[in-house]
Design a protein around this motif. Structure first.
Motif, PDB file in Angstrom:
ATOM      1  N   LEU A   1      -5.435  -0.008  16.897  1.00 34.21           N
ATOM      2  CA  LEU A   1      -6.366   0.054  15.776  1.00 34.21           C
ATOM      3  C   LEU A   1      -5.821   1.128  14.833  1.00 34.21           C
ATOM      4  O   LEU A   1      -5.723   2.297  15.216  1.00 34.21           O
ATOM      5  CB  LEU A   1      -7.770   0.427  16.258  1.00 34.21           C
ATOM      6  N   VAL A   2      -5.438   0.712  13.648  1.00 35.41           N
ATOM      7  CA  VAL A   2      -4.841   1.645  12.685  1.00 35.41           C
ATOM      8  C   VAL A   2      -5.729   1.712  11.445  1.00 35.41           C
ATOM      9  O   VAL A   2      -6.068   0.675  10.871  1.00 35.41           O
ATOM     10  CB  VAL A   2      -3.425   1.191  12.276  1.00 35.41           C
ATOM     11  N   LEU A   3      -6.126   2.911  11.078  1.00 30.88           N
ATOM     12  CA  LEU A   3      -6.972   3.091   9.893  1.00 30.88           C
ATOM     13  C   LEU A   3      -6.179   3.768   8.791  1.00 30.88           C
ATOM     14  O   LEU A   3      -5.426   4.717   9.040  1.00 30.88           O
ATOM     15  CB  LEU A   3      -8.193   3.947  10.249  1.00 30.88           C
ATOM     16  N   ARG A   4      -6.377   3.250   7.607  1.00 25.17           N
ATOM     17  CA  ARG A   4      -5.743   3.878   6.443  1.00 25.17           C
ATOM     18  C   ARG A   4      -6.798   4.035   5.355  1.00 25.17           C
ATOM     19  O   ARG A   4      -7.608   3.125   5.137  1.00 25.17           O
ATOM     20  CB  ARG A   4      -4.592   3.020   5.915  1.00 25.17           C
ATOM     21  N   ALA A   5      -6.802   5.176   4.713  1.00 21.19           N
ATOM     22  CA  ALA A   5      -7.709   5.410   3.587  1.00 21.19           C
ATOM     23  C   ALA A   5      -6.858   5.819   2.394  1.00 21.19           C
ATOM     24  O   ALA A   5      -6.054   6.760   2.478  1.00 21.19           O
ATOM     25  CB  ALA A   5      -8.715   6.502   3.931  1.00 21.19           C
ATOM     26  N   ASN A   6      -7.003   5.096   1.316  1.00 22.63           N
ATOM     27  CA  ASN A   6      -6.200   5.363   0.126  1.00 22.63           C
ATOM     28  C   ASN A   6      -7.084   5.361  -1.109  1.00 22.63           C
ATOM     29  O   ASN A   6      -8.098   4.640  -1.171  1.00 22.63           O
ATOM     30  CB  ASN A   6      -5.117   4.286  -0.046  1.00 22.63           C
ATOM     31  N   THR A   7      -6.688   6.150  -2.064  1.00 25.07           N
ATOM     32  CA  THR A   7      -7.354   6.068  -3.361  1.00 25.07           C
ATOM     33  C   THR A   7      -6.904   4.783  -4.041  1.00 25.07           C
ATOM     34  O   THR A   7      -5.968   4.111  -3.580  1.00 25.07           O
ATOM     35  CB  THR A   7      -6.977   7.270  -4.241  1.00 25.07           C
ATOM     36  N   GLU A   8      -7.558   4.472  -5.121  1.00 19.91           N
ATOM     37  CA  GLU A   8      -7.195   3.237  -5.829  1.00 19.91           C
ATOM     38  C   GLU A   8      -5.760   3.286  -6.325  1.00 19.91           C
ATOM     39  O   GLU A   8      -5.107   2.252  -6.473  1.00 19.91           O
ATOM     40  CB  GLU A   8      -8.147   3.010  -6.997  1.00 19.91           C
ATOM     41  N   SER A   9      -5.271   4.492  -6.550  1.00 20.64           N
ATOM     42  CA  SER A   9      -3.883   4.596  -7.007  1.00 20.64           C
ATOM     43  C   SER A   9      -2.898   4.578  -5.839  1.00 20.64           C
ATOM     44  O   SER A   9      -1.695   4.707  -6.039  1.00 20.64           O
ATOM     45  CB  SER A   9      -3.714   5.898  -7.800  1.00 20.64           C
ATOM     46  N   GLY A  10      -3.408   4.432  -4.629  1.00 21.06           N
ATOM     47  CA  GLY A  10      -2.523   4.324  -3.480  1.00 21.06           C
ATOM     48  C   GLY A  10      -2.236   5.627  -2.783  1.00 21.06           C
ATOM     49  O   GLY A  10      -1.452   5.674  -1.830  1.00 21.06           O
ATOM     50  N   GLN A  11      -2.881   6.692  -3.199  1.00 25.12           N
ATOM     51  CA  GLN A  11      -2.629   7.991  -2.560  1.00 25.12           C
ATOM     52  C   GLN A  11      -3.410   8.076  -1.253  1.00 25.12           C
ATOM     53  O   GLN A  11      -4.594   7.741  -1.195  1.00 25.12           O
ATOM     54  CB  GLN A  11      -3.063   9.120  -3.489  1.00 25.12           C
TER      55      GLN A  11
END
Lengths: 514, 339
Positions: free
Chosen positions: A423-433
């Motif tokens: 299970l891999v979680l990623r959180a990014n801003t709309e700009s991909g940061q």
């Protein structure tokens, strides 16, 4: 406080990368169960009391005799291809009740009888009132190790080939893991030290690291080979039936599987084979009404025990495979749900095993699929679920996940210890940061370090049986000295919940759970 | 120091008494003591490691010591190890040991060692699960001997006069009461009629778990007309067991054992009524039917399922009814009513 919008999307990516990089990303998890109605029960689901009272059932009476002419006790007597059946009593007599509405005028009823130790026998009943006699012939008890295995592939020259009469079953089996047990890339990677592209010396290499042990694999991966010191290594020449792995003729020659040394006596070594003398035929299977004179009914073919010796194994000191014992520890075993109930469920695809070659139309629920799914993504998606919920709190963005393996009669993932569910979680801003994780689990080193294409360090959870070397290295094959460092696999029907907190942001954040 | 070989080593395997080996291994693996290497100990420890009984550092030492074997002097111990491994029904050790021994026979120039392997590979293991490994290894030793001596292969020189196996010869020289376990097991597949019944009865009488296993296997091995006899004798053997043992045997992975246990509980009027009620939902119909028959015998009740019921759901429901009945009426068998 008004919450900022959060986009969330989630899906399951099966498999995991360890040493095999991308190759293992496609590895699934075998032997996933779902609860299915027992085929025997289904077969008997029609009720004879449905018929109108004005039409009493037709009673067919008779006796079943064995080879010596003695009464055959406990034989299953059946109207072939139907659910109408009964058992012979202590003097071999039977009374079979058939609804009048089920009978077709002018067409005989094929009556068959099956009894342990005997070929299935049968004869026509044409409506006569007198008793009929069904005679059974016992099959030879001795196994013949000079038997020539039948190649399953179609052939215009050899009419005995399995696929000639059973093309649908052959097609199913050809796509199965059993058909590729000796030559699938994952097995060859581990056995020969190759990668997904076949390049040598890039990964674990049993044949190179531990040549004395390489024949251990054959009792399951090439079980029809006669075991001896000469059967050393894999036989992959296409002209050899052994290259086809767990093939039709092998499976249908298994008369018994001992669980006395389960996990220690592997594959065919725990099996009692029954191969006929040259020129003779004998096929064991789960149907009790195939009366060609060469078929034997065996209830073993509907039991998990049949699968045990290849799906449980202490190898080189490591309890590498444990699917059978996992099943024994679940309530699926208690409820009588067997491996075949899920992994050989027909799903109503096939209604005639040998169309055009003497086969009859059957209730598809009485037939088995030979695709034996388990390691494919479609099957996994049926049984694995991921729920994700996210909201803002004062400390940041809280993401709660629930992963569940439903209707699975063993741990998930099961089978080869390199199988991992990530299970891999990623959180990014709309700009991909990337948005940093401030609380919650990160994937351990066993998930593969980034320099090897792994996911270690990413926010997420690892569901796996993790073996390590004695000094804690998780990248170790099971033929080295290992310890069980952790077993975080999913238990059947028990949701695994986790919480991850990412740093708060004012702008929209995309949460992605793979 | 005690030497591990033959039956003593097998006994150790079964009892998991590996403490002795664990202490011995450090010296064996690294040669820190001034004494000859005992290859039998190394082989035995390796077998224990290979089947998962010797773990951790001790397992690592066992593995390393085995891997380090590279002397012709180890050939006799490896030969004995192959014989032992072939008789304990574990795949890994017999395959690895055979491969190791084959490699050493291939490399050695020592004719005496090759001859020793040939002479001592136990042909009595033929017919057993791993007999083909021993047989092919013996043939290999024979060919290697011929290659080293420039002579012809010797295979056949140990064949018994008049044919037959060594076990058959031994059996012909003793009454059944004096037969070894291995001879009794082999006889199951060779004797017939009254002789076979004598073998089965002897298995019933002998003390030890291995004889229970052998009698269980006998149900599968013997001809069709003798299966009922074997099942009955197995149940009779189980009558001698304690209730605790019988309770455990109702969980045995082999359905033959569970069915015989259910039958034995009925014979001896054991108070295991709740366990019998649970056994009615055993997946194997032989067990379920026998459990119901014993419950009916012990309680005088018949609360299902009816004779001939095939639906597992009905067996399951009946099992629950029996459990409720047992809970309500106690766990002690009901004595037969007085006339």
């Amino acid at each position: 406080m008004k919450q900022a919008p959060i986009t969330s999307r989630w899906w399951i990516v099966a498999g995991g990368g360890l040493l095999f990089t991308a190759s293992l990303l496609a590895v699934g998890f075998s032997l996933v169960w779902y609860f299915a109605t027992d085929s025997t029960a289904r077969r008997q689901s029609k009720s004879l009391i449905d018929q109108p009272e004005s039409q009493p059932p037709r009673l067919i009476t008779g006796q079943v005799l064995d080879t010596s002419g003695e009464p055959a006790v406990g034989a299953r007597v059946r109207w072939k291809g139907t659910e109408y059946s009964t058992l012979s009593d202590t003097v071999g007599r039977f009374t079979l009740s058939i609804p009048m509405l089920a009978l077709n005028e002018g067409q005989p009823v094929r009556l068959v009888a099956a009894l342990e130790g005997h070929f299935i026998g049968g004869r026509d009943w044409n409506g006569e009132d007198e008793d009929i006699t069904l005679r059974l012939v016992s099959y030879p008890a001795n196994d013949h190790d000079d038997y020539d295995w039948i190649d399953p592939r179609p052939s215009e020259i050899d009419e005995n080939r399995c696929a000639n009469c059973h093309p649908e079953i052959y097609a199913e089996w050809s796509q199965s893991g059993h058909a590729r047990s000796a030559n699938n890339p994952h097995f060859l990677n581990v056995f020969l030290g190759t990668d997904a592209a076949g390049r040598a010396d890039v990964g674990w290499n049993l044949a190179g690291d531990y040549p004395e042990g390489k024949s251990v694999c054959l009792s399951c991966h090439q079980p029809s080979r006669e075991p001896s010191i000469e059967s050393d290594g894999l036989l992959l020449a296409e002209e050899s039936v052994h290259s086809l792995g767990v093939h039709c003729d092998f499976c249908h020659k298994v008369a018994n599987v001992s669980t006395q040394h389960v996990g220690l006596s592997h594959g065919r070594f725990a099996m009692t084979l029954l191969r006929p003398a040259r020129g003779e035929k004998l096929l064991l299977g789960p149907l009790d009404d195939v009366d060609r004179g060469e078929d034997v009914y065996s209830p073993l073919y509907g039991e998990s025990r049949y699968c045990a010796s290849c799906h449980e194994g202490i190898l080189f000191g490591t309890h590498a495979y444990s699917t059978y014992s996992e099943w024994l520890g679940t309530n699926y075993a208690e409820r009588g749900v067997q491996c075949q109930d899920c992994h050989m469920a027909n799903h109503r695809q096939i209604t005639n095993m040998a169309a055009g070659h003497g086969g009859i139309e059957r209730d598809p629920a009485t037939l088995s699929s030979h695709a034996t799914p388990g390691a494919d993504l479609g099957f996994l998606r049926e049984h694995l679920s991921l729920e994700v919920a996210a909201h803002r709190e004062s400390g940041g963005i809280v993401v709660r996940t629930t992963v569940t393996a439903r209707d699975v009669g063993h741990l998930t993932p099961t089978g080869h210890p390199s199988r991992q569910l990530l299970l891999v979680l990623r959180a990014n801003t709309e700009s991909g940061q990337a948005v940093p994780l401030i609380a919650g689990e990160r994937l351990p080193a066993a998930a593969g370090t980034p320099d090897r294409g792994g996911q270690a360090g990413q926010p997420g959870k690892l569901y796996a049986k993790t073996l390590t070397s004695l000094d804690g290295d998780p990248h170790i094959p099971y033929w080295d000295v290992t310890e069980l460092a952790a077993d975080t696999r999913l238990k059947p029907d028990e949701p695994d919940r986790a919480s991850f907190t990412f740093a708060g942001q004012q702008s929209p954040v995309v949460i992605q759970a793979d | 120091m005690r030497k591990l070989s033959g039956s003593s080593a097998i006994a150790l395997l079964h009892s998991s008494a590996w403490v002795f080996i664990v202490f011995a291994l450090p010296a064996l693996a690294y040669g820190q003591r001034q004494r000859a290497v005992n290859y039998d100990e190394i082989v035995d420890a390796f077998i224990a490691y290979d089947v998962g009984e010797l773990r951790g550092e001790a397992g690592a030492r066992a593995y390393a010591a085995f891997q380090a074997i590279n002397s012709d002097d180890a050939i006799p111990a490896l030969t004995r190890g192959v014989n032992r491994a072939a008789s304990i029904n574990n795949s890994c050790p017999i395959i690895v040991l055979s491969s190791k021994l084959q490699g050493m026979l291939q490399r050695t120039q020592n004719v005496d060692m090759v001859a020793h392997a040939f002479d001592n590979l136990d042909t009595d293991t033929e017919g057993k699960v791993y007999g083909s490994y021993v047989k092919s290894l013996k043939q290999f030793a024979d060919q290697r001997y011929a290659a080293l001596t420039g002579g012809k292969p010797r295979l056949g020189r140990t064949t018994l006069r008049g044919g037959g196996t060594a076990s058959q010869l031994r059996r012909s020289q003793k009454p059944v009461e004096q037969w070894a376990y291995e001879d009794l097991v082999e006889a199951l597949g060779q004797e017939k009629d009254a002789e076979l019944i004598r073998v089965l009865e002897e298995l019933r009488e002998r003390r030890g778990a291995q004889y229970t296993s052998a009698l269980t296997d006998a149900v599968q091995i013997v001809p069709e007309d003798m299966k009922a006899v074997a099942r009955g004798l197995l149940a009779q053997r189980l009558i001698r067991m304690t209730d605790e043992t019988l309770r455990a045997k109702l969980e045995h992975p082999d359905a033959e054992v569970r069915a015989a246990t259910a039958r034995a509980i009925g014979y001896k009027e054991s108070p295991l009524l709740a366990e019998l009620a649970a056994a009615i939902r055993d997946r194997d119909p032989r067990v379920a039917q026998q459990a119901r028959a014993s419950l009916m015998k012990l309680t005088g009740q018949d609360i299902g399922p009816p004779e001939g019921t095939e639906s597992y759901a009905e067996w399951y429901a009946a099992s629950k009814r029996w459990e409720q009945w047992v809970a309500a009426h106690g766990k002690t068998p009901v004595p037969p009513e007085s006339p």
